[in-house]
Design a protein around this motif. Structure first.
Motif, PDB file in Angstrom:
ATOM      1  N   PRO A  65      55.731  45.789  -1.069  1.00 39.64           N
ATOM      2  CA  PRO A  65      55.779  46.564   0.177  1.00 39.64           C
ATOM      3  C   PRO A  65      54.824  47.752   0.116  1.00 39.64           C
ATOM      4  CG  PRO A  65      57.982  46.194  -0.735  1.00 39.64           C
ATOM      5  CD  PRO A  65      57.005  45.815  -1.785  1.00 39.64           C
ATOM      6  N   GLU A  66      54.713  48.432   1.248  1.00 40.93           N
ATOM      7  CA  GLU A  66      53.922  49.676   1.308  1.00 40.93           C
ATOM      8  C   GLU A  66      52.494  49.468   0.814  1.00 40.93           C
ATOM      9  OE1 GLU A  66      55.122  52.171   2.802  1.00 40.93           O
ATOM     10  OE2 GLU A  66      57.178  52.653   2.211  1.00 40.93           O
ATOM     11  N   THR A  67      51.866  48.379   1.233  1.00 43.31           N
ATOM     12  CA  THR A  67      50.544  48.022   0.719  1.00 43.31           C
ATOM     13  C   THR A  67      49.571  49.193   0.775  1.00 43.31           C
ATOM     14  OG1 THR A  67      50.947  45.809   1.592  1.00 43.31           O
ATOM     15  CG2 THR A  67      48.710  46.314   0.880  1.00 43.31           C
ATOM     16  N   GLU A  68      49.481  49.854   1.925  1.00 47.58           N
ATOM     17  CA  GLU A  68      48.483  50.914   2.101  1.00 47.58           C
ATOM     18  C   GLU A  68      48.758  52.093   1.165  1.00 47.58           C
ATOM     19  OE1 GLU A  68      46.241  51.410   5.070  1.00 47.58           O
ATOM     20  OE2 GLU A  68      46.530  49.405   5.895  1.00 47.58           O
ATOM     21  N   ARG A  69      50.013  52.503   1.060  1.00 43.89           N
ATOM     22  CA  ARG A  69      50.334  53.656   0.222  1.00 43.89           C
ATOM     23  C   ARG A  69      50.108  53.331  -1.252  1.00 43.89           C
ATOM     24  NH1 ARG A  69      56.083  55.374   0.939  1.00 43.89           N
ATOM     25  NH2 ARG A  69      55.411  57.347   0.014  1.00 43.89           N
ATOM     26  N   VAL A  70      50.478  52.120  -1.676  1.00 42.61           N
ATOM     27  CA  VAL A  70      50.270  51.731  -3.071  1.00 42.61           C
ATOM     28  C   VAL A  70      48.782  51.662  -3.385  1.00 42.61           C
ATOM     29  CG1 VAL A  70      50.544  49.839  -4.725  1.00 42.61           C
ATOM     30  CG2 VAL A  70      52.473  50.520  -3.293  1.00 42.61           C
ATOM     31  N   GLU A  71      47.991  51.068  -2.498  1.00 36.39           N
ATOM     32  CA  GLU A  71      46.549  50.945  -2.738  1.00 36.39           C
ATOM     33  C   GLU A  71      45.877  52.309  -2.815  1.00 36.39           C
ATOM     34  OE1 GLU A  71      44.546  48.377  -0.049  1.00 36.39           O
ATOM     35  OE2 GLU A  71      45.422  46.546  -0.875  1.00 36.39           O
ATOM     36  N   THR A  72      46.279  53.222  -1.968  1.00 32.55           N
ATOM     37  CA  THR A  72      45.680  54.560  -1.974  1.00 32.55           C
ATOM     38  C   THR A  72      45.955  55.276  -3.287  1.00 32.55           C
ATOM     39  OG1 THR A  72      45.876  54.749   0.434  1.00 32.55           O
ATOM     40  CG2 THR A  72      45.659  56.806  -0.819  1.00 32.55           C
ATOM     41  N   ALA A  73      47.198  55.173  -3.766  1.00 33.74           N
ATOM     42  CA  ALA A  73      47.575  55.874  -4.998  1.00 33.74           C
ATOM     43  C   ALA A  73      47.015  55.208  -6.245  1.00 33.74           C
ATOM     44  CB  ALA A  73      49.100  55.949  -5.098  1.00 33.74           C
ATOM     45  N   TRP A  74      46.708  53.912  -6.156  1.00 35.97           N
ATOM     46  CA  TRP A  74      46.281  53.138  -7.331  1.00 35.97           C
ATOM     47  C   TRP A  74      45.044  53.753  -7.990  1.00 35.97           C
ATOM     48  CZ3 TRP A  74      49.040  48.518  -8.375  1.00 35.97           C
ATOM     49  CH2 TRP A  74      48.605  47.813  -9.510  1.00 35.97           C
ATOM     50  N   ARG A  75      44.167  54.330  -7.196  1.00 34.30           N
ATOM     51  CA  ARG A  75      42.889  54.849  -7.730  1.00 34.30           C
ATOM     52  C   ARG A  75      43.084  55.975  -8.749  1.00 34.30           C
ATOM     53  NH1 ARG A  75      42.746  51.689  -2.928  1.00 34.30           N
ATOM     54  NH2 ARG A  75      40.588  51.127  -2.448  1.00 34.30           N
ATOM     55  N   LEU A  99      51.587  41.226   6.464  1.00 38.22           N
ATOM     56  CA  LEU A  99      52.513  42.138   7.124  1.00 38.22           C
ATOM     57  C   LEU A  99      53.321  42.989   6.149  1.00 38.22           C
ATOM     58  CD1 LEU A  99      53.785  39.797   9.992  1.00 38.22           C
ATOM     59  CD2 LEU A  99      51.848  41.372   9.975  1.00 38.22           C
ATOM     60  N   ASN A 100      52.987  42.915   4.857  1.00 30.67           N
ATOM     61  CA  ASN A 100      53.749  43.673   3.854  1.00 30.67           C
ATOM     62  C   ASN A 100      53.675  45.185   4.048  1.00 30.67           C
ATOM     63  OD1 ASN A 100      54.335  41.235   2.711  1.00 30.67           O
ATOM     64  ND2 ASN A 100      53.747  41.818   0.645  1.00 30.67           N
ATOM     65  N   SER A 101      52.594  45.656   4.659  1.00 34.28           N
ATOM     66  CA  SER A 101      52.457  47.107   4.834  1.00 34.28           C
ATOM     67  C   SER A 101      53.521  47.670   5.761  1.00 34.28           C
ATOM     68  CB  SER A 101      51.068  47.433   5.380  1.00 34.28           C
ATOM     69  OG  SER A 101      50.854  46.809   6.636  1.00 34.28           O
ATOM     70  N   LEU A 102      54.211  46.787   6.502  1.00 32.17           N
ATOM     71  CA  LEU A 102      55.270  47.232   7.414  1.00 32.17           C
ATOM     72  C   LEU A 102      56.618  47.389   6.715  1.00 32.17           C
ATOM     73  CD1 LEU A 102      54.392  44.845  10.383  1.00 32.17           C
ATOM     74  CD2 LEU A 102      53.801  47.275  10.191  1.00 32.17           C
ATOM     75  N   ILE A 103      56.719  46.924   5.474  1.00 34.02           N
ATOM     76  CA  ILE A 103      57.987  46.966   4.750  1.00 34.02           C
ATOM     77  C   ILE A 103      58.095  48.299   4.004  1.00 34.02           C
ATOM     78  CG2 ILE A 103      59.470  45.817   3.066  1.00 34.02           C
ATOM     79  CD1 ILE A 103      57.805  43.283   3.466  1.00 34.02           C
ATOM     80  N   ALA A 104      59.094  49.059   4.338  1.00 28.76           N
ATOM     81  CA  ALA A 104      59.319  50.318   3.626  1.00 28.76           C
ATOM     82  C   ALA A 104      59.757  50.030   2.198  1.00 28.76           C
ATOM     83  CB  ALA A 104      60.388  51.144   4.342  1.00 28.76           C
ATOM     84  N   LEU A 105      59.255  50.807   1.268  1.00 27.03           N
ATOM     85  CA  LEU A 105      59.626  50.614  -0.137  1.00 27.03           C
ATOM     86  C   LEU A 105      61.122  50.829  -0.341  1.00 27.03           C
ATOM     87  CD1 LEU A 105      58.067  49.865  -2.685  1.00 27.03           C
ATOM     88  CD2 LEU A 105      57.811  52.296  -3.177  1.00 27.03           C
TER      89      LEU A 105
END
Length: 773
Positions: free
Chosen positions: A480-490, A742-748
């Protein structure tokens, strides 16, 4: 990401009215072979060896491998997985010279993996924004040096479910000797609700059904699983049962072709016949998303009502009281729950009529041997654990666990995802023989609980996770939270991926990022002692041998055990008495080590694992021995019917989104854009809607809408835009679309209670007409 699939001219959406399997399946396989340039390839010899005693175990689903296999013991998706792995395309150093990582981040999932097999170790260079070649020795040295600067509890050791038992056992040893219990895996995202729920009910984290049980059963439940896409080989025992007249009762929100009609490609006469094949479901109920808990409660309630009536009239009892009294605990409290629960609430939560559930209850009560199969339609809800236990309750009422032709059957996903848990891939210390590992290898294992998948994501986002080692998979795309995880991954200090093909997760560059290409399961693995066998566990807890024979795509590839061993030597060399080099030279020695650690499950491992059908692990519940705290199988009342509490879904303005896979994908791997069995071709950017909801929302087929996350947690999430509306048979208030888009729509935070499985089958969303529409 690049949206190449939105070529309007290639999009065709029309109902698919043909059976699962049949000529459609064969044409799809041939089409994929042509696309990969492999029509005349030797890969066809690989397919003939697939899932056979002297062959290779499929890298796709984990369904059981029969003792007497068909001539072609593979399915459409298994063939696609084989063609995808053995592709002629190569993702080599030249490819990375031509493309920056920033550019590749704009590619879609399909195009990334279609670049082909990785051929040599690479390291990301932030100055050039390119992956560049690195020697194996330098990569291992740098990885070890970086790991030894980090706090072990800040490092994640993820396993995707593809790796063998041998690799998995070595991998968990590496993590624990290093000092990390952070061993999340694919189970955390799918069947952890099973692994948490079943032990409390029957004392086993896995199911009790064997292939042979399908030959003896009187009735089959099929709940929350799309067999036509996710485990097509399972259609064969189901079809055989249906031809014997066995009723198959399905509960699923969507009408799926695999549970409606099937024509076996293994049967020439059937293929040549003009008919539509076998009717698979005798009864098909479109339960609302999350309504299974209520539906099962309703069936159990009427079974109890029938038993009460039989008792009052002096008739034959419906409940198996001999079994209940000898083998179970908690029955009276469970009965009290059933009596207190009203039919009005059951109908409301399930979306089904009382008469339908009464019909199923009567059918169930008339059968002596009943199998209950289920998938992530049960487990991926907030109360997935309670729903698994409710299904156990229903089976226990009539003694349908621990006897031939009956039992509970969780249908797992990825090949060997169940087996990895068996040999130590778990963040939970109580599931691993830590004292035995300490004794065998003379080190002190960590004893605290590690991070599961949800907790790993939380740690990546808040910065407490500093490094990620990936044994296969596409972690950031699957969670879940694809966008937030990708942003923090860096911000990670270290990112290492052991992989066969390029995917999006590999492009999330951290401060030091390595791409380590490995042999695939179908590749010949030659070590010091000769060509090696590996082993996997299927969904029915049988252990099988697998032998790869295809020439490796590059002489620079290393096996997964070799890569794990070299990272271990560079990181924890001398910290424990593990003979890493000996194990790599002869995988039989790893199997001996697994037997020493798990003697009950793996007695005579090397002598038994290559026999036809494999060998069955010691599942005590199969013989009615209950390894629970009280030594009994337990009735556990759920305490309510709402499978997704605390979700603000009114089913009028806020819908329940069900994420699912297409016929042209497996997990995050997308093989193409044709979801043949649902009649959706040329795109994955769709949302399926009930026609009544479409009329109420003022949208028509083909209109574009945006999906907005509706989790009530105060976090802003980007909508997924320009999804094409597809009318589909599903309950009012439910909608459906593809994972992982659509995973980015799932809240962690939207995960199963107790098990932390992301609740991807009940995502609250708002549907808004696209601004461009």
């Amino acid at each position: 990401m690049k949206r190449a699939e939105l070529d309007e001219g290639s999009i065709r959406i029309e109902p698919y009215k043909h059976p699962t399997g049949g000529w459609g399946s064969l044409r799809s396989i041939i089409g994929k072979a042509e696309a990969e340039g492999m029509i005349r390839s030797t890969v066809w010899n690989q397919l003939r060896r697939q899932n056979k005693p002297e062959g290779v175990m499929c890298v796709s689903c984990s369904w059981a491998k029969p003792k007497k296999p068909h001539e072609f013991e593979f399915c459409e998706n298994g063939a696609k997985a084989t063609l995808w792995e053995q592709t002629r395309h190569r993702c080599d150093a030249g490819f990375f010279v031509e493309h920056t990582v920033t550019e590749l981040l704009e590619w879609n999932d399909y195009d990334l993996e279609r670049t082909g097999r990785l051929t040599e170790p690479m390291k990301y260079n932030p100055a050039s924004d390119h992956y560049e070649p690195i020697s194996w020795s330098q990569a291992f040295r740098e990885i070890g040096e970086t790991l030894n600067t980090l706090e072990p509890t800040s490092v994640i050791f993820y396993a995707s479910g593809r790796a063998s038992l041998e690799t998995s056992h070595m991998y968990q040893l590496l993590a624990r000797i290093y000092g990390s219990q952070n061993l999340p895996d694919s189970s955390n995202m799918c069947h952890e609700s099973t692994s948490v729920g079943l032990p409390k009910s029957i004392g086993s984290p896995v199911g009790t059904v064997q292939l042979e049980d399908f030959e003896e059963t009187d009735m089959i439940f099929f709940i929350g699983h799309n067999v036509g896409t996710n485990a097509p080989r399972m259609l064969h025992p189901l079809q055989a049962a249906r031809k014997r007249g066995v009723p198959l009762v399905t509960f699923n929100p969507l009408k799926e072709r695999g549970l409606m009609r099937f024509k076996s490609p293994q049967n020439p006469m059937e293929m040549l016949s003009p008919g539509e094949g076998t009717e698979m479901s005798s009864d098909y109920y479109q339960v609302r998303s999350g309504g299974d808990l209520a539906a099962l409660t309703g069936i159990a309630k009427h079974v109890l009502e029938m038993d009460d009536k039989a008792s009052a009239e002096g008739g034959r009892r419906v409940i198996d009281y001999a079994f209940v009294e000898e083998h179970t605990s908690g029955f009276e409290a469970f009965c009290a729950y059933l009596r207190e629960t009203g039919w009005e609430e059951i109908e409301k939560q399930s979306g089904l009529h009382r008469d339908d559930l009464v019909h199923v209850a009567k059918l169930y009560a008339s059968k002596e041997r009943v199998i209950a199969n289920y998938g992530m339609g049960i487990t991926q809800h907030r109360r997935g654990v309670a729903t698994v236990q409710m299904l156990c309750n229903l089976l226990l009422m009539r003694g349908n666990i621990g006897k031939t032709g009956a039992g509970i059957s969780p249908v797992r996903g990825h090949s060997n995802v169940q087996g990895q848990r068996t040999v130590g891939i778990s963040e939970k210390p109580e599931l691993v023989p830590l004292d035995k590992l300490k004794e065998l290898y003379e080190f002190e294992p960590p004893r605290e609980k590690g991070r599961d998948t949800v907790e790993s994501c939380e740690g990546i986002i808040d910065g407490s996770v500093k490094a990620f080692i990936g044994l296969g998979g596409n972690f950031s795309r699957a969670v879940p939270e694809t966008e937030r995880v990708e942003t923090a991954w860096r911000e990670l200090d270290l990112h290492v991926q052991i992989a066969t093909k390029l995917n999006r997760n590999h492009l999330l560059a951290s401060k030091a990022t390595y791409l380590l290409p490995c042999l695939g399961r179908m590749d010949r693995d030659t070590q010091e002692s000769g060509d090696q066998w590996v082993s996997i566990e299927d969904s029915t807890a049988n252990i099988h041998g697998s032998f790869g024979s295809h020439p490796p795509v590059s002489d620079m590839l290393l096996s997964e055990p070799k890569i794990v061993a070299e990272i271990a030597k560079a990181t924890v060399g001398g910290k424990a008495k593990v003979p890493w080099d000996e194990w790599v030279g002869d995988y039989a020695k790893v199997r001996d080590a697994i037997e020493r650690a798990y003697p009950r499950d793996f007695a005579q491992f090397n002598e038994r694992f290559r026999k036809a059908g494999g060998f069955h692990r010691d599942i005590a519940a199969c013989r009615r021995e209950w390894r629970t705290e009280n030594g009994k199988a337990n009735f556990i009342a759920p305490g309510g019917l709402d499978a997704d509490p605390n979700v603000n879904t009114d089913r009028k303005n806020v819908f329940t989104l069900i994420t699912l896979r297409s016929n042209d994908q497996f997990n995050t791997t997308v093989y193409g854009y044709n979801d043949r069995l649902r009649g959706i071709n040329g795109t994955r950017m769709i949302v399926m809607m009930n026609t009544g909801d479409m009329a109420r929302m003022g949208v028509s087929a083909g209109d574009e809408v945006d999906l907005h996350a509706a989790a009530d947690d105060g976090i802003e999430r980007k909508p997924v835009e320009r999804l094409r509306v597809v009318p589909y048979a599903l309950p009012a208030g439910d909608c459906a679309g593809y994972f992982p888009e659509l995973n980015s729509l799932i809240a962690l935070s939207h995960h199963a209670l107790e098990s932390h499985v992301p609740a991807g089958k009940s995502v609250p969303v708002k549907i808004v007409k696209s601004a461009s529409a």
